[in-house]
Motif scaffolding. Structure first.
Motif, short mmCIF file in Angstrom:
data_model
loop_
_atom_site.label_atom_id
_atom_site.label_comp_id
_atom_site.label_asym_id
_atom_site.label_seq_id
_atom_site.Cartn_x
_atom_site.Cartn_y
_atom_site.Cartn_z
N ALA A 1 43.51 37.93 33.43
CA ALA A 1 44.11 39.23 33.77
C ALA A 1 43.13 40.36 33.53
O ALA A 1 43.03 41.31 34.32
CB ALA A 1 45.38 39.44 32.95
N GLN A 2 42.40 40.30 32.41
CA GLN A 2 41.43 41.36 32.12
C GLN A 2 40.28 41.33 33.13
O GLN A 2 39.78 42.38 33.55
CB GLN A 2 40.89 41.22 30.70
CG GLN A 2 40.00 42.40 30.28
CD GLN A 2 39.74 42.42 28.79
OE1 GLN A 2 40.20 41.55 28.06
NE2 GLN A 2 39.00 43.42 28.35
N ALA A 3 39.84 40.14 33.55
CA ALA A 3 38.79 40.05 34.57
C ALA A 3 39.26 40.65 35.89
O ALA A 3 38.49 41.33 36.59
CB ALA A 3 38.39 38.59 34.77
N ALA A 4 40.53 40.40 36.24
CA ALA A 4 41.06 40.99 37.47
C ALA A 4 41.07 42.51 37.38
O ALA A 4 40.79 43.21 38.35
CB ALA A 4 42.47 40.45 37.72
N MET A 5 41.41 43.03 36.19
CA MET A 5 41.41 44.48 36.02
C MET A 5 40.01 45.04 36.16
O MET A 5 39.79 46.09 36.79
CB MET A 5 42.00 44.84 34.65
CG MET A 5 42.14 46.34 34.43
SD MET A 5 42.47 46.77 32.72
CE MET A 5 40.88 46.42 31.98
N GLU A 6 39.01 44.38 35.59
CA GLU A 6 37.64 44.86 35.69
C GLU A 6 37.13 44.80 37.13
O GLU A 6 36.40 45.68 37.58
CB GLU A 6 36.73 44.04 34.77
CG GLU A 6 37.04 44.21 33.28
CD GLU A 6 36.93 45.65 32.82
OE1 GLU A 6 36.11 46.40 33.41
OE2 GLU A 6 37.64 46.03 31.88
N ASN A 7 37.51 43.75 37.85
CA ASN A 7 37.15 43.69 39.27
C ASN A 7 37.77 44.83 40.05
O ASN A 7 37.14 45.41 40.95
CB ASN A 7 37.58 42.35 39.86
CG ASN A 7 36.75 41.19 39.35
OD1 ASN A 7 35.60 41.37 38.95
ND2 ASN A 7 37.32 39.99 39.34
N ALA A 8 39.02 45.15 39.71
CA ALA A 8 39.69 46.27 40.38
C ALA A 8 39.01 47.59 40.03
O ALA A 8 38.90 48.49 40.86
CB ALA A 8 41.16 46.31 39.98
N ARG A 9 38.55 47.71 38.76
CA ARG A 9 37.83 48.93 38.36
C ARG A 9 36.53 49.07 39.17
O ARG A 9 36.16 50.16 39.59
CB ARG A 9 37.52 48.87 36.86
CG ARG A 9 36.93 50.19 36.32
CD ARG A 9 36.13 49.93 35.05
NE ARG A 9 36.92 49.30 34.03
CZ ARG A 9 37.69 49.96 33.14
NH1 ARG A 9 37.74 51.27 33.19
NH2 ARG A 9 38.37 49.28 32.22
N ASN A 10 35.82 47.96 39.36
CA ASN A 10 34.59 47.99 40.14
C ASN A 10 34.86 48.38 41.60
O ASN A 10 34.12 49.17 42.19
CB ASN A 10 33.92 46.62 40.08
CG ASN A 10 32.63 46.58 40.87
OD1 ASN A 10 31.71 47.34 40.61
ND2 ASN A 10 32.56 45.68 41.85
N GLU A 11 35.92 47.81 42.17
CA GLU A 11 36.29 48.17 43.54
C GLU A 11 36.63 49.65 43.64
O GLU A 11 36.27 50.33 44.62
CB GLU A 11 37.47 47.31 44.00
CG GLU A 11 38.12 47.77 45.31
CD GLU A 11 37.20 47.74 46.50
OE1 GLU A 11 37.50 48.43 47.50
OE2 GLU A 11 36.16 47.03 46.44
N LEU B 1 49.83 33.01 36.60
CA LEU B 1 49.21 34.34 36.65
C LEU B 1 48.23 34.44 37.80
O LEU B 1 48.18 35.48 38.49
CB LEU B 1 48.51 34.63 35.32
CG LEU B 1 47.75 35.95 35.24
CD1 LEU B 1 48.69 37.13 35.46
CD2 LEU B 1 47.03 36.08 33.90
N ASP B 2 47.41 33.41 38.01
CA ASP B 2 46.43 33.49 39.08
C ASP B 2 47.09 33.60 40.45
O ASP B 2 46.58 34.29 41.35
CB ASP B 2 45.48 32.29 39.04
CG ASP B 2 46.24 30.97 39.11
OD1 ASP B 2 47.47 30.98 38.93
OD2 ASP B 2 45.59 29.94 39.37
N THR B 3 48.26 32.99 40.61
CA THR B 3 48.99 33.12 41.87
C THR B 3 49.47 34.54 42.08
O THR B 3 49.37 35.11 43.19
CB THR B 3 50.19 32.16 41.90
OG1 THR B 3 49.72 30.81 41.75
CG2 THR B 3 50.95 32.28 43.21
N ALA B 4 49.97 35.17 41.02
CA ALA B 4 50.44 36.56 41.11
C ALA B 4 49.29 37.51 41.38
O ALA B 4 49.41 38.44 42.20
CB ALA B 4 51.17 36.95 39.82
N LEU B 5 48.16 37.29 40.71
CA LEU B 5 47.00 38.15 40.93
C LEU B 5 46.46 37.99 42.35
O LEU B 5 46.08 38.98 43.00
CB LEU B 5 45.91 37.83 39.91
CG LEU B 5 46.19 38.22 38.45
CD1 LEU B 5 45.10 37.70 37.54
CD2 LEU B 5 46.32 39.74 38.32
N ALA B 6 46.41 36.75 42.84
CA ALA B 6 45.94 36.51 44.19
C ALA B 6 46.86 37.16 45.22
O ALA B 6 46.40 37.73 46.22
CB ALA B 6 45.83 35.02 44.46
N ALA B 7 48.17 37.12 44.95
CA ALA B 7 49.12 37.75 45.88
C ALA B 7 48.94 39.26 45.88
O ALA B 7 49.00 39.90 46.94
CB ALA B 7 50.54 37.38 45.48
#
Length: 417
Positions: A185-195, A378-384
């Motif tokens: 979840a934190q990695a997804a947030m950091e990727n979103a911050r980079n985007e 969680l990975d399914t929710a993040l991917a969606a």
């Protein structure tokens, strides 16, 4: 402080900083209309100034061609005496004259026609530049608006990722979720911050490029123009649209100027003759007269050495202008077809991506809800959620491209909405 609480606090502070950004974007003033933006760009366009100077010069040449003579007068003078050869009889001669070049038959009117045709061509070149500038403003404004949309989507994606990261951190601390999921979840947030950072960079660059064109830090509102505006087009048939296109008009004007230049070359079959008056004042020993007045003329004869290059250049200019007119008609015809097909495709894509974005957003919301109750990973929710963000950006691009295609169709018909 408990070290295990630091990730949670950092996530919370990051959310607090970024959630305030969309609110500041919402208070921005509405942008000018596309027509107003084109007026701004036209006022500071350097090519317009250059063409206007050329137009005034051509008009000045046309006016000068109405002169009675083919050029300015020529002054001549002579002085002779007998002192230089050792004589002292007082022989002295003063002679002066003035002559002017004459137009050859039809040469003056042909020169005036060439200058007038060139001025008319520059008039159409101004219209071509205005059309090209309108398209540049349209493309720059669309890029700026799409970049803004990308920032909005990136904000929303970051907010969703941060919200899920907070929930995941709570669950990890409560022993309800594995630490690997919290890290995911934190990695997804950091990727979103980079985007989000990349989107903001793109938006700044697009806004700067548009500001260079307009001279002001504003973004025109293109969303007020849609497919219904296409019905305002003054020309319906493709032939009418092509004939009204300034690029074809300027090509035709160039052909007319080349034809006028060919006519001028035929009338300039020899150098211009000159005619004038002479006056002589003499002092001679024992001479009963000392003043004389007379006429002078000079008529250069035609020569193939001179005339052949002039006629060859005129023929080459006419052939080039004729070829360019044909090529311009083909180019404009092809562009008209592309503009029409782009509008049709953009209309279809707009509707399709709208439906896809709505469906993907509903799916992302359902997957996030299912994750919270333990029915999905969680990975399914993040991917969606990521797929929903991508589809939303695609829909926003399709929406903007539809507005751009509508405006581009109007520009092709000679209308700057």
């Amino acid at each position: 402080m408990n070290h295990s609480m630091r990730p949670f606090l950092s996530i919370t502070m990051a959310c607090a900083m970024t959630w305030g950004l969309p609110a500041r974007a919402q208070v921005s003033q509405p942008g000018p209309s596309f027509h107003e933006a084109v007026v701004m760009a036209w006022a500071i366009d350097p090519v317009r100034t250059e063409l206007q100077v050329g137009h005034h010069s051509a008009r000045a040449r046309a006016s000068a061609a109405g002169s009675w003579f083919a050029g300015g007068p020529t002054l001549s003078g002579e002085y002779m005496d007998d002192h230089m050869i050792g004589s002292n009889e007082g022989y002295t001669t003063y002679q002066g004259g003035v002559s002017v070049p004459l137009w050859l038959p039809g040469q003056g009117s042909a020169t005036k026609q060439v200058a007038s045709a060139e001025a008319a061509s520059i008039d159409e070149q101004l219209n071509v530049e205005h059309m090209a500038l309108s398209i540049r403003v349209l493309d720059a404004a669309a890029a700026a608006l799409i970049a803004r949309t990308r920032v909005d989507v990136a904000h929303a994606s970051y907010d969703s990722a941060a919200r899920m990261a907070i929930s995941a951190t709570h669950a990890v601390h409560g022993g309800e979720l594995a630490s690997a999921d919290g890290q995911l979840a934190q990695a997804a947030m950091e990727n979103a911050r980079n985007e989000l950072a990349l989107a903001q960079e793109e938006a700044e660059n697009a806004a700067a490029a548009l500001e260079v064109l307009l001279g002001r830090p504003v973004v025109p509102d293109l969303t007020r123009y849609g497919g219904s505006d296409v019905t305002q087009a003054r020309f319906v048939s493709p032939r009418d649209m092509e004939d009204n296109d300034p690029r074809i008009k300027v090509a035709h004007r160039n052909v007319e100027a080349a034809e006028a230049n060919m006519k001028l070359a035929r009338h300039s079959f020899m150098p211009n003759p000159e005619i004038g008056v002479d006056a002589i004042h003499e002092k001679q020993y024992g001479s009963p007269w000392d003043d004389r007045v007379g006429l002078n003329f000079s008529i250069p004869l035609p020569s193939e050495v001179r005339n052949t290059p002039i006629m060859s250049e005129a023929r080459n200019r006419l052939a080039t202008a004729t070829s360019q007119e044909t090529q311009a008609r083909r180019m404009v015809h092809l562009e008209m077809m592309r503009v029409r097909e782009r509008l049709i495709a953009a209309t279809t894509a707009r509707r399709a991506t709208q439906l896809a974005a709505e469906s993907m957003e509903q799916r992302a919301t359902a997957q996030e809800r299912a994750w919270r109750v333990g029915e999905a990973s969680l990975d399914t929710a993040l991917a969606a959620r990521q797929a929903a963000a991508n589809t939303r950006l695609t829909s926003a691009r399709a929406e903007m491209e539809w507005h751009v295609a509508s405006i581009r169709t109007l520009i092709a018909t000679g209308i700057v909405p």
